[in-house]
Each structure stands twice: as structure tokens, then as C-alpha cells.
Design a protein around this motif. Structure first.
Motif, PDB file in Angstrom:
ATOM      1  N   PHE A 196      12.202 -10.042  -3.309  1.00  0.00           N
ATOM      2  CA  PHE A 196      11.324 -11.083  -2.796  1.00  0.00           C
ATOM      3  C   PHE A 196      10.184 -10.465  -1.998  1.00  0.00           C
ATOM      4  O   PHE A 196      10.327  -9.378  -1.440  1.00  0.00           O
ATOM      5  N   ASP A 197       9.063 -11.186  -1.926  1.00  0.00           N
ATOM      6  CA  ASP A 197       7.972 -10.716  -1.080  1.00  0.00           C
ATOM      7  C   ASP A 197       8.195 -11.213   0.341  1.00  0.00           C
ATOM      8  O   ASP A 197       9.186 -11.888   0.626  1.00  0.00           O
ATOM      9  N   ASP A 238       8.834 -15.492  -1.843  1.00  0.00           N
ATOM     10  CA  ASP A 238       8.656 -15.717  -3.281  1.00  0.00           C
ATOM     11  C   ASP A 238       9.302 -14.568  -4.054  1.00  0.00           C
ATOM     12  O   ASP A 238       9.195 -13.402  -3.662  1.00  0.00           O
ATOM     13  N   GLN A 239       9.940 -14.909  -5.181  1.00  0.00           N
ATOM     14  CA  GLN A 239      10.598 -13.886  -5.974  1.00  0.00           C
ATOM     15  C   GLN A 239       9.574 -13.020  -6.700  1.00  0.00           C
ATOM     16  O   GLN A 239       8.690 -13.519  -7.387  1.00  0.00           O
ATOM     17  N   VAL A 240       9.718 -11.702  -6.557  1.00  0.00           N
ATOM     18  CA  VAL A 240       8.855 -10.741  -7.244  1.00  0.00           C
ATOM     19  C   VAL A 240       9.452 -10.425  -8.605  1.00  0.00           C
ATOM     20  O   VAL A 240       8.763 -10.357  -9.607  1.00  0.00           O
ATOM     21  N   ARG A 252       7.885   0.584   0.440  1.00  0.00           N
ATOM     22  CA  ARG A 252       7.467  -0.828   0.402  1.00  0.00           C
ATOM     23  C   ARG A 252       8.610  -1.794   0.757  1.00  0.00           C
ATOM     24  O   ARG A 252       8.390  -2.996   0.857  1.00  0.00           O
ATOM     25  N   ILE A 253       9.824  -1.280   0.900  1.00  0.00           N
ATOM     26  CA  ILE A 253      10.979  -2.129   1.185  1.00  0.00           C
ATOM     27  C   ILE A 253      11.091  -2.336   2.692  1.00  0.00           C
ATOM     28  O   ILE A 253      11.140  -1.379   3.460  1.00  0.00           O
ATOM     29  N   THR A 296      10.182  -6.921  -0.074  1.00  0.00           N
ATOM     30  CA  THR A 296       9.116  -5.929  -0.156  1.00  0.00           C
ATOM     31  C   THR A 296       7.886  -6.444   0.568  1.00  0.00           C
ATOM     32  O   THR A 296       7.696  -7.643   0.721  1.00  0.00           O
ATOM     33  N   SER A 297       7.058  -5.499   1.000  1.00  0.00           N
ATOM     34  CA  SER A 297       5.819  -5.883   1.678  1.00  0.00           C
ATOM     35  C   SER A 297       4.632  -5.295   0.942  1.00  0.00           C
ATOM     36  O   SER A 297       4.764  -4.343   0.180  1.00  0.00           O
ATOM     37  N   GLY A 298       3.490  -5.839   1.173  1.00  0.00           N
ATOM     38  CA  GLY A 298       2.274  -5.317   0.581  1.00  0.00           C
ATOM     39  C   GLY A 298       2.123  -5.662  -0.886  1.00  0.00           C
ATOM     40  O   GLY A 298       2.849  -6.474  -1.447  1.00  0.00           O
TER      41      GLY A 298
END
Length: 96
Positions: free
Chosen positions: A2-3, A7-9, A47-48, A58-60
Motif C-alpha cells: 500500500f502507499d 491505496d493498494q499499489v 522505499r518501505i 511504501t512511500s514516494g
């Protein structure tokens, strides 16, 4: 996966590791994530932001370029699980 807003990535399909030596454990480089439409991408550990049961956040910005493994990388699920190996200490074959 997820972000940061929930929201699911995509869905995590594998873990990418690199070996350091026989005496030291491997290092997790990141995850192979399946995003629509069935494209597999790489999301690095940098990114985690969070790993919880049932979710990884995750970010970014996520790079949507297709995942291509490197020579020194191993996919844990695809390459290591359910394989027959011989134990060094006893020469016994086992399935890991």
C-alpha cells in the motif's frame, strides 16, 4: 503493498536478497510487486516505511519499469523454496 494514504499499489510476489557470505545472513534488497496489468516491478527496501502482518507500506514514487534480476540477486520464493538441497554437515538431502 500500500502507499502512504492506504491505496493498494500491488501484491508482493517475491523478496529479492543478495548473499554476503556463508557465515552471514543475506540482505533483503526489496520486493517484487505485481501491479496492473500483471507487470512485476521492483520496490527497494529504502522505499518501505512499514511492514505489518497483512500489509507493507511504501512511500514516494514507485518506478513502474519491469523487474529484471541481477546476477548477484536471488528471488527467495522462486529460487529457494521447495528445492532439494544437501546439508553440508551430514550429506542428507532435504527440501527447504
Amino acid at each position: 503493498m500500500f502507499d502512504s494514504v492506504g491505496d493498494q499499489v500491488g501484491k508482493i510476489r517475491d523478496v529479492v536478497v543478495t548473499s554476503r557470505s556463508l557465515t552471514r545472513p543475506p540482505v533483503i534488497q526489496g520486493f517484487v510487486v505485481e501491479v496492473a496489468p500483471r507487470r512485476r516491478i521492483f520496490v527497494p527496501m529504502a522505499r518501505i516505511t512499514s511492514i505489518e502482518p497483512g500489509s507493507v507500506v511504501t512511500s514516494g514514487v514507485v518506478n513502474l519499469r519491469r523487474f529484471e534480476g541481477r546476477a548477484d540477486e536471488t528471488l527467495v520464493i522462486a529460487e529457494l523454496l521447495d528445492r532439494r538441497v544437501t546439508l553440508i554437515d551430514s550429506d542428507v538431502e532435504v527440501t527447504n
